[in-house]
Design a protein around this motif. Structure first.
Motif, mmCIF file in Angstrom:
data_model
loop_
_atom_site.group_PDB
_atom_site.id
_atom_site.type_symbol
_atom_site.label_atom_id
_atom_site.label_comp_id
_atom_site.label_asym_id
_atom_site.label_seq_id
_atom_site.Cartn_x
_atom_site.Cartn_y
_atom_site.Cartn_z
ATOM 1 N N PHE A 58 0.805 -1.223 0.000
ATOM 2 C CA PHE A 58 0.000 0.000 0.000
ATOM 3 C C PHE A 58 0.836 1.271 0.000
ATOM 4 N N VAL A 59 1.888 1.313 0.809
ATOM 5 C CA VAL A 59 2.673 2.541 0.971
ATOM 6 C C VAL A 59 3.758 2.663 -0.094
ATOM 7 N N GLY A 60 4.169 1.538 -0.661
ATOM 8 C CA GLY A 60 5.246 1.550 -1.646
ATOM 9 C C GLY A 60 4.951 2.446 -2.836
ATOM 10 N N GLU A 61 3.714 2.382 -3.329
ATOM 11 C CA GLU A 61 3.336 3.209 -4.475
ATOM 12 C C GLU A 61 3.340 4.693 -4.109
ATOM 13 N N GLU A 62 2.917 5.000 -2.868
ATOM 14 C CA GLU A 62 2.940 6.398 -2.407
ATOM 15 C C GLU A 62 4.368 6.915 -2.329
ATOM 16 N N ILE A 63 5.268 6.059 -1.873
ATOM 17 C CA ILE A 63 6.681 6.447 -1.825
ATOM 18 C C ILE A 63 7.194 6.732 -3.230
ATOM 19 N N LEU A 64 6.799 5.878 -4.176
ATOM 20 C CA LEU A 64 7.203 6.102 -5.572
ATOM 21 C C LEU A 64 6.629 7.409 -6.106
ATOM 22 N N ASN A 65 5.360 7.692 -5.796
ATOM 23 C CA ASN A 65 4.753 8.952 -6.236
ATOM 24 C C ASN A 65 5.475 10.149 -5.638
ATOM 25 N N LEU A 66 5.893 10.008 -4.399
ATOM 26 C CA LEU A 66 6.609 11.077 -3.722
ATOM 27 C C LEU A 66 7.915 11.422 -4.442
ATOM 28 N N ILE A 67 8.592 10.389 -4.939
ATOM 29 C CA ILE A 67 9.854 10.633 -5.664
ATOM 30 C C ILE A 67 9.642 10.649 -7.185
ATOM 31 N N ARG A 68 8.371 10.688 -7.602
ATOM 32 C CA ARG A 68 7.976 10.815 -9.007
ATOM 33 C C ARG A 68 8.497 9.682 -9.909
ATOM 34 N N VAL A 69 8.289 8.452 -9.434
ATOM 35 C CA VAL A 69 8.617 7.270 -10.226
ATOM 36 C C VAL A 69 7.318 6.487 -10.396
ATOM 37 N N ASP A 70 6.950 6.160 -11.645
ATOM 38 C CA ASP A 70 5.706 5.429 -11.866
ATOM 39 C C ASP A 70 5.919 3.926 -11.632
ATOM 40 N N VAL A 71 4.816 3.221 -11.425
ATOM 41 C CA VAL A 71 4.861 1.794 -11.096
ATOM 42 C C VAL A 71 5.482 0.981 -12.235
ATOM 43 N N ASN A 72 5.235 1.381 -13.485
ATOM 44 C CA ASN A 72 5.812 0.646 -14.617
ATOM 45 C C ASN A 72 7.340 0.730 -14.626
ATOM 46 N N SER A 73 7.872 1.907 -14.313
ATOM 47 C CA SER A 73 9.336 2.053 -14.227
ATOM 48 C C SER A 73 9.889 1.179 -13.111
ATOM 49 N N PHE A 74 9.183 1.173 -11.979
ATOM 50 C CA PHE A 74 9.616 0.345 -10.859
ATOM 51 C C PHE A 74 9.535 -1.132 -11.220
ATOM 52 N N ALA A 75 8.503 -1.502 -11.983
ATOM 53 C CA ALA A 75 8.354 -2.897 -12.415
ATOM 54 C C ALA A 75 9.501 -3.318 -13.334
ATOM 55 N N VAL A 76 9.928 -2.421 -14.219
ATOM 56 C CA VAL A 76 11.063 -2.726 -15.102
ATOM 57 C C VAL A 76 12.332 -2.878 -14.266
ATOM 58 N N ALA A 77 12.520 -1.961 -13.300
ATOM 59 C CA ALA A 77 13.672 -2.078 -12.403
ATOM 60 C C ALA A 77 13.574 -3.379 -11.611
ATOM 61 N N GLY A 78 12.354 -3.699 -11.169
ATOM 62 C CA GLY A 78 12.132 -4.941 -10.441
ATOM 63 C C GLY A 78 12.439 -6.169 -11.282
ATOM 64 N N ALA A 79 12.165 -6.086 -12.568
ATOM 65 C CA ALA A 79 12.482 -7.194 -13.463
ATOM 66 C C ALA A 79 13.985 -7.473 -13.459
ATOM 67 N N PHE A 80 14.790 -6.405 -13.407
ATOM 68 C CA PHE A 80 16.249 -6.579 -13.329
ATOM 69 C C PHE A 80 16.663 -7.232 -12.012
ATOM 70 N N VAL A 81 16.055 -6.777 -10.896
ATOM 71 C CA VAL A 81 16.371 -7.360 -9.583
ATOM 72 C C VAL A 81 16.001 -8.840 -9.569
ATOM 73 N N ILE A 82 14.804 -9.165 -10.064
ATOM 74 C CA ILE A 82 14.356 -10.560 -10.103
ATOM 75 C C ILE A 82 15.259 -11.382 -11.024
ATOM 76 N N PHE A 83 15.692 -10.771 -12.125
ATOM 77 C CA PHE A 83 16.616 -11.438 -13.053
ATOM 78 C C PHE A 83 17.904 -11.842 -12.330
ATOM 79 N N PHE A 84 18.464 -10.920 -11.561
ATOM 80 C CA PHE A 84 19.719 -11.222 -10.859
ATOM 81 C C PHE A 84 19.505 -12.235 -9.727
ATOM 82 N N LEU A 85 18.348 -12.180 -9.062
ATOM 83 C CA LEU A 85 18.025 -13.206 -8.064
ATOM 84 C C LEU A 85 17.964 -14.582 -8.726
#
Length: 192
Positions: A58-85
């Motif tokens: 719930f709060v993660g998206e608000e944190i992203l909005n606060l720093i002006r990062v959209d969920v899709n950008s975070f998802a792409v970044a997350g894809a890299f993190v999951i890739f390395f895991l």
């Protein structure tokens, strides 16, 4: 309030979280912690991990909005993190430094072992694709499984042996790799 419960979304989110949390693959770490510090509080670790995950959902998206990062950008970044895991799991290498814990209460089992960076990233990436209520059900399913594994980690370790745990880890590594590719492909188009 209209609930959008969807079995397919729940099953998919559950499998993604199961692969990312990789509690079965963490059994050797849990056994090692038990040997070092004694009793591991399975209930406490599970409840705290669930609270962290739901709060971040719930709060993660608000944190992203606060720093002006959209969920899709975070998802792409997350894809890299999951890739390395996934690469870590498949190849059996560590790409990040693990600190040696002195206690096994909340840290390191609830955080970062269960609700770590990969889990947080996956939650926000899932939020970009699925309804929140389906993700919460997936979190609950995974936390119940995590609790059962924590409670019986010694028996699981003996039953599977090091080879069995290694095979499970590699299989879920391949699953995670496929998930990373899908997350990247789904969300990269939204950025342009």
């Amino acid at each position: 309030m209209n609930l959008h419960l969807n079995f397919r979304e729940i099953a998919t989110a559950s499998m993604i979280l199961f692969a990312v949390i990789d509690i079965v693959g963490s059994v050797p770490i849990i056994i090692s912690l038990r040997n070092k510090v004694g009793h591991v509080q399975s209930e406490k670790a599970s409840i705290v991990a669930a609270c962290i995950m739901v709060a971040f959902l719930f709060v993660g998206e608000e944190i992203l909005n606060l720093i002006r990062v959209d969920v899709n950008s975070f998802a792409v970044a997350g894809a890299f993190v999951i890739f390395f895991l996934a690469i870590e799991m498949i190849l059996g290498v560590n790409l990040h430094k693990d600190e040696k814990p002195e206690t096994a209460s909340i840290v390191p089992i609830a955080f970062p072992l269960i609700a770590g960076a990969g889990t947080m990233t996956s939650l926000l990436a899932l939020r970009a694709e699925f309804y929140v209520e389906n993700i919460i059900v997936a979190i609950i399913i995974n936390i119940i499984f995590v609790y059962l594994v924590l409670k019986s980690s010694s028996r699981i370790g003996k039953l599977l042996g090091s080879n069995g745990l290694g095979v499970i880890r590699k299989v879920f590594g391949v699953v995670l790799l496929a998930i990373a590719v899908k997350l990247f492909a789904t969300n990269i188009n939204q950025l342009f």
